[in-house]
Scaffold this active site. Structure first.
Site, short mmCIF file in Angstrom:
data_model
loop_
_atom_site.label_atom_id
_atom_site.label_comp_id
_atom_site.label_asym_id
_atom_site.label_seq_id
_atom_site.Cartn_x
_atom_site.Cartn_y
_atom_site.Cartn_z
N GLY A 1 27.49 82.47 19.36
CA GLY A 1 27.97 81.18 19.06
C GLY A 1 28.36 80.90 17.47
N GLY A 2 28.55 82.09 16.83
CA GLY A 2 28.78 81.97 15.43
C GLY A 2 27.71 81.19 14.68
CG ASN B 1 34.27 87.16 14.34
OD1 ASN B 1 33.40 86.55 14.39
ND2 ASN B 1 35.56 86.99 13.31
CB SER C 1 25.51 83.42 12.37
OG SER C 1 26.07 82.73 11.29
CB THR D 1 28.80 86.76 19.51
OG1 THR D 1 29.65 86.87 18.33
CG2 THR D 1 27.42 87.37 19.31
N1 GLY Z 1 30.71 87.25 14.47
C1 GLY Z 1 29.79 86.18 14.47
C2 GLY Z 1 28.56 86.66 13.51
O1 GLY Z 1 28.44 87.81 13.09
O2 GLY Z 1 27.67 85.72 13.26
#
Ligand code: GLY
Length: 568
Positions: free
Chosen positions: A470-471, A398, A450, A378
């Protein structure tokens, strides 16, 4: 006049401010992003008379060339816009589950989540949204032609750019990891020969794709040769995306989620991102607390932050998903009254165990381990222009390099965003995040994210633009930068540089980045009932703020990764 003001300001503020003076400052416009070439692409557009949206589209396409780990054509993202004339928009170009996707597609015959299926290969791929998102942005809020805004990206792909150190490093591990993905290794790893830092990296196939988009817009990507090649490559790796899925994809304009924190207006991304709601809900819980007498990252400070984070992430697991498929109680979750209610069981002396914050009635909860993969996947960039328009964009494949599937002959990677759905209620995804029915897989649905592109204003004027990769740590990274600025009076660069902590409710552990916590504080926190886990640095908050002295813009790239900025 300007110099006079400068002299006064030097006398009054002395060396303290000089020590934290901004490195990136522009009277008219600033771009902060992961790649220098992408920042420069944005500034080129601004200088040519484009607005912040035009520049953001140019940066996004440039990142698809220079930052293939996360910048993309084959992924998706969110663009938050605040125009100086008062218009506000949240553009949703999140990927979409293909028509043949179904709730149990990642379960094996025994009903367990089959390892890896949602992460690598064709089944992991959601229908990409970025190209449609850029077109929507340009049509509604931009002022320039596609021809102009795609020019810098095409130039970078055609003529090449010098491979920066971090990209050469990433290509190195991709070469090992993507062993079954020949086209990916051909394009990005020189067929195993590998690029060294400083080597010229040209992408002829990608330039061809970008030119098709430049000429035909959505039709150049979602129909015809590119769509057919995408289908072929995805199918060859076990995917189910169809031409119909491609033709049906639509970017959407949604109403941004809004809140107020200590007199500042906060604007952020609504569902299908969980980011905006969780951010505003956490800020609401924090607003009732005072941080005045608390040392930064003292045990009491960390305790307060952590208890707030746990509650917001518990809500995330149950209540958030694609609003077109699930009724998200957004108004409740972002209300001050709800925040008050949520903190009723807050114990000022002890940690509240996560299991008692929201007891999930699922036996799978017992299987949750500590951790969850985290990488630099990301990317976030921020743009402002001379008119006061601000754009905050987070975009992704992702994981780093997504599904590893590269569209043959067209030079771009496909996402592995299907892993952001909850493959099975109560079972954590690759980030250790738990989801439930709200985020179950359904055809045409957008997976929960997120990503938290955000904009903060005072009296209608933008004062801060930020976001992060950072997820799950995206939301807490953005939260901590706002908190550092508003409650601890840090300069923007200090607020961005400051070490970070993260708690996501489950697993019940405070993750702490390098230099974020002293040994004494750790001991105090353990005494209060916390578990702690050291981890590598996380987040890459690329932020811009309004300068208080000269009235221009200050850019703050997050140097813990490898970010950049340009100004004029
Ligand atoms: N793939 C990370 C997010 O969308 O939060």
């Amino acid at each position: 006049m300007k110099l006079y003001k400068l002299n006064i300001f030097i006398v009054i503020l002395s060396s303290q401010l000089i020590a934290s003076q901004p490195i990136i400052y522009g009277d008219k416009g600033v771009v902060v992003a992961h790649s220098q070439a992408a920042c420069d692409a944005g500034i080129e557009i601004l200088k040519d008379g484009g607005n912040a949206v035009d520049a953001a589209v140019a940066v996004s396409y440039a990142l698809a060339v220079t930052h293939p780990q996360a910048g993309n054509l084959g992924g998706g993202g969110f663009m938050l816009i605040q125009m100086a004339d008062g218009r506000k928009a949240a553009l949703d170009y999140r990927e979409m589950a293909p028509g043949q996707a179904h709730r149990d597609m990642f379960l094996d015959d025994s009903g367990y989540v089959a390892e890896g299926k949602s992460i690598r290969g064709g089944l992991a791929v959601g229908v990409p949204g970025t190209v449609a998102g850029m077109q929507l942005a340009l049509d509604k809020y931009g002022s320039m032609s596609r021809k102009k805004v795609l020019k810098p990206a095409i130039h970078l792909a055609q003529k090449g750019f010098e491979v920066p150190y971090d990209l050469a490093y990433s290509f190195g591990w991709l070469n090992q990891a993507a062993i079954d993905f020949d086209e990916t290794r051909r394009i990005f790893c020189c067929n195993g020969e590998l690029y060294m830092p400083g080597d010229l990296f040209k992408q002829k196939d990608l330039a061809k794709t970008l030119k098709l988009i430049q000429k035909k817009g959505n039709k150049g990507f979602y129909e015809g040769a590119v769509a057919e090649a995408l289908l072929k490559s995805s199918t060859a790796h076990g995917g189910t995306i169809s031409l119909e899925d491609m033709a049906n994809y639509k970017a959407l304009e949604r109403v941004p989620v809004a809140g107020i924190y200590r007199g500042f207006d906060i604007l952020s991304m609504p569902p299908p991102s969980s980011g905006g709601i969780a951010l505003i809900s956490m800020l609401n819980m924090m607003e009732a607390m005072s941080f005045d007498s608390l040392g930064w990252h003292s045990a009491q400070h960390i305790h307060r932050l952590t208890e707030v984070e746990k509650r917001a992430y518990a809500d995330r697991s149950v209540w958030l998903g694609d609003p077109d498929f699930f009724e998200v109680p957004q108004n409740t979750l972002v209300s001050k009254a709800y925040a008050q209610l949520r903190m009723l069981d807050y114990d000022s002396l002890n940690a509240t165990p996560s299991d008692s914050i929201y007891p999930l009635n699922d036996r799978d909860l017992q299987n949750i381990g500590v951790g969850g993969y985290e990488s630099e996947e990301t990317t976030h960039f921020s743009v402002v222009d001379q008119w006061g328009n601000a754009v905050s964009v987070t975009t992704t494949l992702n994981w780093s390099f997504g599904s590893y599937v590269t569209v043959e002959g067209y030079g771009f990677l496909l996402n592995n965003e299907m892993d952001d759905f909850s493959s099975k209620p109560g079972v954590p995804n690759s980030f250790g995040l738990i989801g439930n029915a709200a985020n179950a897989i359904e055809p045409g649905k957008r997976m929960l994210s997120s990503m938290t592109p955000s904009i903060m204003s005072k009296d209608g004027k933008v004062v801060l633009v930020l976001g992060s990769p950072g997820g799950p740590t995206i939301i807490t990274s953005v939260l901590q930068v706002i908190h550092n600025l508003v409650d601890y009076g840090m300069s923007l660069q200090e607020a961005v540089n400051a070490p970070r902590l993260h708690h996501q409710w489950q697993p019940d552990v405070i993750q702490y980045g390098p230099r974020s916590i002293t040994e004494e504080t750790a001991a105090e926190l353990m005494q209060m009932g916390y578990q702690l886990q050291a981890r590598s640095a996380f987040g890459e908050v690329n932020a811009i703020s309004r300068d208080q002295i000269f009235g221009g813009w200050v850019g703050a790239p997050d140097y813990r990764i490898a970010s950049h900025g340009s100004a004029y």
